[in-house]
Each structure stands twice: as structure tokens, then as C-alpha cells.
Design a protein around this motif. Structure first.
Motif, PDB file in Angstrom:
ATOM      1  N   LEU A  10       0.968  -1.207   0.097  1.00 55.64           N
ATOM      2  CA  LEU A  10       0.014  -0.292  -0.289  1.00 55.64           C
ATOM      3  C   LEU A  10       0.417   1.130   0.145  1.00 55.64           C
ATOM      4  O   LEU A  10       0.579   2.259  -0.767  1.00 55.64           O
ATOM      5  N   THR A  46     -14.608  20.025  -4.364  1.00 53.20           N
ATOM      6  CA  THR A  46     -15.922  21.109  -3.854  1.00 53.20           C
ATOM      7  C   THR A  46     -15.572  21.255  -2.414  1.00 53.20           C
ATOM      8  O   THR A  46     -16.203  22.265  -2.179  1.00 53.20           O
ATOM      9  N   LEU A 107      -6.434   5.387   5.824  1.00 53.08           N
ATOM     10  CA  LEU A 107      -7.784   4.127   4.894  1.00 53.08           C
ATOM     11  C   LEU A 107      -8.677   4.730   6.054  1.00 53.08           C
ATOM     12  O   LEU A 107     -10.172   4.566   5.698  1.00 53.08           O
ATOM     13  N   HIS A 108      -8.691   4.345   6.916  1.00 43.08           N
ATOM     14  CA  HIS A 108     -10.046   4.492   7.545  1.00 43.08           C
ATOM     15  C   HIS A 108     -10.819   5.762   7.959  1.00 43.08           C
ATOM     16  O   HIS A 108     -12.185   6.263   7.136  1.00 43.08           O
ATOM     17  N   SER A 110     -10.307   7.910   5.068  1.00 46.68           N
ATOM     18  CA  SER A 110     -11.001   7.823   3.477  1.00 46.68           C
ATOM     19  C   SER A 110     -12.014   7.415   3.453  1.00 46.68           C
ATOM     20  O   SER A 110     -12.873   7.808   2.572  1.00 46.68           O
ATOM     21  N   VAL A 111     -12.596   6.357   4.232  1.00 49.78           N
ATOM     22  CA  VAL A 111     -14.341   5.920   4.402  1.00 49.78           C
ATOM     23  C   VAL A 111     -15.097   7.192   4.510  1.00 49.78           C
ATOM     24  O   VAL A 111     -16.381   7.176   3.869  1.00 49.78           O
ATOM     25  N   ASP A 112     -15.000   8.240   4.864  1.00 44.66           N
ATOM     26  CA  ASP A 112     -15.959   9.221   5.199  1.00 44.66           C
ATOM     27  C   ASP A 112     -15.095  10.733   4.506  1.00 44.66           C
ATOM     28  O   ASP A 112     -16.167  11.725   4.730  1.00 44.66           O
ATOM     29  N   ARG A 131      -8.478  10.446  -1.945  1.00 47.59           N
ATOM     30  CA  ARG A 131      -8.971   9.031  -2.296  1.00 47.59           C
ATOM     31  C   ARG A 131      -7.906   8.352  -4.011  1.00 47.59           C
ATOM     32  O   ARG A 131      -8.452   7.486  -4.130  1.00 47.59           O
ATOM     33  N   LYS A 132      -8.076   9.539  -4.686  1.00 49.10           N
ATOM     34  CA  LYS A 132      -7.803   9.036  -5.486  1.00 49.10           C
ATOM     35  C   LYS A 132      -6.606   8.170  -5.593  1.00 49.10           C
ATOM     36  O   LYS A 132      -6.339   7.409  -6.019  1.00 49.10           O
ATOM     37  N   ILE A 134      -4.567   7.589  -3.075  1.00 53.91           N
ATOM     38  CA  ILE A 134      -4.509   5.641  -1.934  1.00 53.91           C
ATOM     39  C   ILE A 134      -5.623   4.959  -2.885  1.00 53.91           C
ATOM     40  O   ILE A 134      -5.476   3.775  -2.825  1.00 53.91           O
ATOM     41  N   LEU A 135      -6.887   5.365  -3.533  1.00 56.93           N
ATOM     42  CA  LEU A 135      -7.621   4.016  -4.788  1.00 56.93           C
ATOM     43  C   LEU A 135      -6.125   3.603  -6.095  1.00 56.93           C
ATOM     44  O   LEU A 135      -6.471   2.583  -5.933  1.00 56.93           O
ATOM     45  N   LYS A 136      -5.495   4.803  -6.036  1.00 59.46           N
ATOM     46  CA  LYS A 136      -4.450   4.145  -6.985  1.00 59.46           C
ATOM     47  C   LYS A 136      -3.541   3.140  -6.463  1.00 59.46           C
ATOM     48  O   LYS A 136      -2.907   1.914  -7.021  1.00 59.46           O
ATOM     49  N   VAL A 138      -4.405   1.238  -3.373  1.00 51.99           N
ATOM     50  CA  VAL A 138      -5.290  -0.080  -3.324  1.00 51.99           C
ATOM     51  C   VAL A 138      -5.166  -0.535  -4.777  1.00 51.99           C
ATOM     52  O   VAL A 138      -5.374  -2.094  -5.026  1.00 51.99           O
ATOM     53  N   ASN A 139      -5.179   0.085  -6.359  1.00 51.14           N
ATOM     54  CA  ASN A 139      -5.253  -0.955  -7.701  1.00 51.14           C
ATOM     55  C   ASN A 139      -3.726  -2.159  -7.533  1.00 51.14           C
ATOM     56  O   ASN A 139      -3.578  -3.106  -7.815  1.00 51.14           O
TER      57      ASN A 139
ATOM     58  N   VAL B 111     -10.566   5.119  -9.271  1.00 53.03           N
ATOM     59  CA  VAL B 111      -9.356   6.113  -8.682  1.00 53.03           C
ATOM     60  C   VAL B 111     -10.263   7.542  -9.729  1.00 53.03           C
ATOM     61  O   VAL B 111     -10.175   8.596  -8.810  1.00 53.03           O
ATOM     62  N   ASN B 139     -11.004  -1.343   3.701  1.00 53.07           N
ATOM     63  CA  ASN B 139     -10.619  -1.399   4.918  1.00 53.07           C
ATOM     64  C   ASN B 139     -11.024  -2.719   5.112  1.00 53.07           C
ATOM     65  O   ASN B 139     -10.061  -3.733   6.486  1.00 53.07           O
TER      66      ASN B 139
END
Lengths: 162, 162
Positions: A10, A46, A107-108, A110-112, A131-132, A134-136, A138-139, B111, B139
Motif C-alpha cells: 500500500l 468541492t 484508510l479509516h 478515507s471512508v468518510d 482518495r484518488k 489512495i485508490l491508486k 489499492v489498485n 480512481v 478496509n
């Protein structure tokens, strides 16, 4: 607890986690709302960070905070845009993180949260983790894990039924 | 390719992936912009789905699309809010997914997209899958993986140097 193999994969992308402060649009807590509105319509986030005169992170402000302030019961009152300033409507209940990163906590959060503000030990704004990114990671993790490791199911303790 | 163990753990939460259509605020493509503005200020998403009269998914609209349309060069012209309608400013270049979920494709789309619209085979809007739900699954994955599996590093083929 996150295991070491997963943690390492990660954090492979760790150097690109931070979008540094100079690349993140922000406003000052004393700016009038019409300035914040202009900035927010020009950026892809936003909500954006709010800093004080000392460069400290003090909160977040979003288009919806401003639009809500513009609504005077049922009509739009654009006067509110110059009469109110950012600190009147910003959100100050925001979790922040510091380096070195605790990937479990990131990661915790980033859920919210679409992004997490990063501050240094003096609460000066250093940038954001999104998140972008983080999700990279995760991928990367899910595509790499079973290439690099053999997974063997552990024997689960039997559960008594009845 | 994502391996089977990782795929299974990621899809553990699959039943809660979908926020069904009836729980997702949306607007119609023929609605005037002031209606869309009212809806967008009341919901927590910054972009919402746009449906046509047949219930088909046709695009997304966000506060920034509306605020941009309100700006007449440098001044705000609220007349645009009644003169223009949703389909004049919505984004129609939106990737959608169908069930059963392809978790690899979902993770890839997540992503760049805060949520992914779900449609049925006739392009009728079924709901959305959000980064929030995806990150809940992530998670779960990272906390569970090394509890349930023993990871053994595979021998990498030696690379010739020089």
C-alpha cells in the motif's frame, strides 16, 4: 492491524500520496465569501482548505456552505457573499494527518473524507492526501499481491454450533 | 488480474455496494437549473445523476456546472437559472457499470470518480456504487487478509545485471 506485506504494498506509492500545499487551492479565513466562491468554481475539489495568516490549517469550505449562506429563506441573497467571510461558514471539525503516514488511519479516514489534510507538527498546512491516490495504491495492492505472494488459507478454529 | 482470495474479500461487502435508485437524489434532464440547484444544496453529493422521462441514465450534473452557467463573464446572472435546463449543462461522458459487479473495473473507475452509476441492461438507472463503500471493502480486505491467509513471498526470477 494491517499485516506487513499489505502495508508495504500500500505504501509503495507513498511518495506520490501528498499533493503539496503549493498545488492545492486554498482560501484565507478572512476572505469574503465571493472570493471563496470564485476559487471553488475554478478548482476540481468541492471543498478546499482554509488557512489563517500564520499558514495554519483551520478548516474546510465547500460550495454547499456558500450556497447555503446565500439562501435567505427561499430567495438567493447575493449580498451575503460580501457581508460574510470564510471563517463564518467553514467547517472546523476536520481530522488531519502528519508524516510519516499511518496507512491504517488514512484508510479509516478515507471512508468518510474525499481528501485528508496533512499538517506538520506546528499545524502548518503541508498538503492533502486524496482518495484518488489512495485508490491508486489499492489498485496496485490488489493487482500485485497474488503475483508476489502465495496465499495459504489458515485453519480457522472450529466454532461450536448449538 | 486480481487473484481469487483478494476478489472474494473485496466482494464480502457486495450486498451493500449499491445505493439503490430510490435513495439517490436525481434530477430530470428537462428540469430548470434552479430546481437542480435546490436539490444539489440539500444532498451530500456534489454531482447527481440525471434521468430522462423513460428513467434512463443520461448524465451527471454538479454545483460547479450550475455556478459556471450562472456566471455571465464576471457577474452572477440568476436569470440563467430559469432560462437554462439540466440537459444544457450536464456531463454526458460518464462510465456506468452493470451487475454482477466486475470489482477490477470498479476499482479502476473509482480512481477518477467519486461514485459510479449502475444501470440495468436497458440503461435504466439502478443506483450508484460510491468510493465510500469501496473503501469500506478495502478496509475489510486489508484488515482480514493476513488474519485469514499466510502470505509466502514467491521466488522472483533473477534479473541479469549488465
Amino acid at each position: 492491524m494491517i499485516g506487513n506485506a499489505v502495508k508495504t504494498l500500500l505504501l509503495n506509492n507513498e511518495d506520490s500520496f501528498l499533493i503539496p500545499d503549493e498545488k492545492v487551492a486554498h482560501v484565507m479565513d478572512t476572505n469574503p465569501l465571493n472570493h471563496a466562491l470564485l476559487v471553488l468554481t475554478k478548482v476540481r475539489y468541492t471543498r478546499i482548505p482554509v488557512l489563517n495568516r500564520e499558514g495554519e490549517f483551520v478548516g474546510l469550505i465547500g460550495l454547499s456552505d456558500i450556497v447555503n449562506a446565500m439562501f435567505d429563506l427561499t430567495e438567493i441573497d447575493p449580498d451575503n457573499l460580501t457581508d460574510l467571510c470564510v471563517r463564518d461558514v467553514m467547517d472546523t471539525e476536520v481530522d488531519t494527518i502528519t508524516q510519516p503516514y499511518d496507512i491504517e488511519y488514512i484508510l479509516h479516514l478515507s471512508v468518510d473524507s474525499p481528501f485528508i489534510p496533512v499538517v506538520d507538527s506546528d499545524n502548518h498546512f503541508a498538503g492533502i492526501v486524496t482518495r484518488k491516490e489512495i485508490l491508486k495504491s489499492v489498485n496496485h495492492l490488489v493487482h500485485t499481491l497474488e503475483n508476489e505472494y502465495t496465499l495459504t488459507e489458515k485453519k480457522q478454529p472450529e466454532r461450536k454450533i448449538g
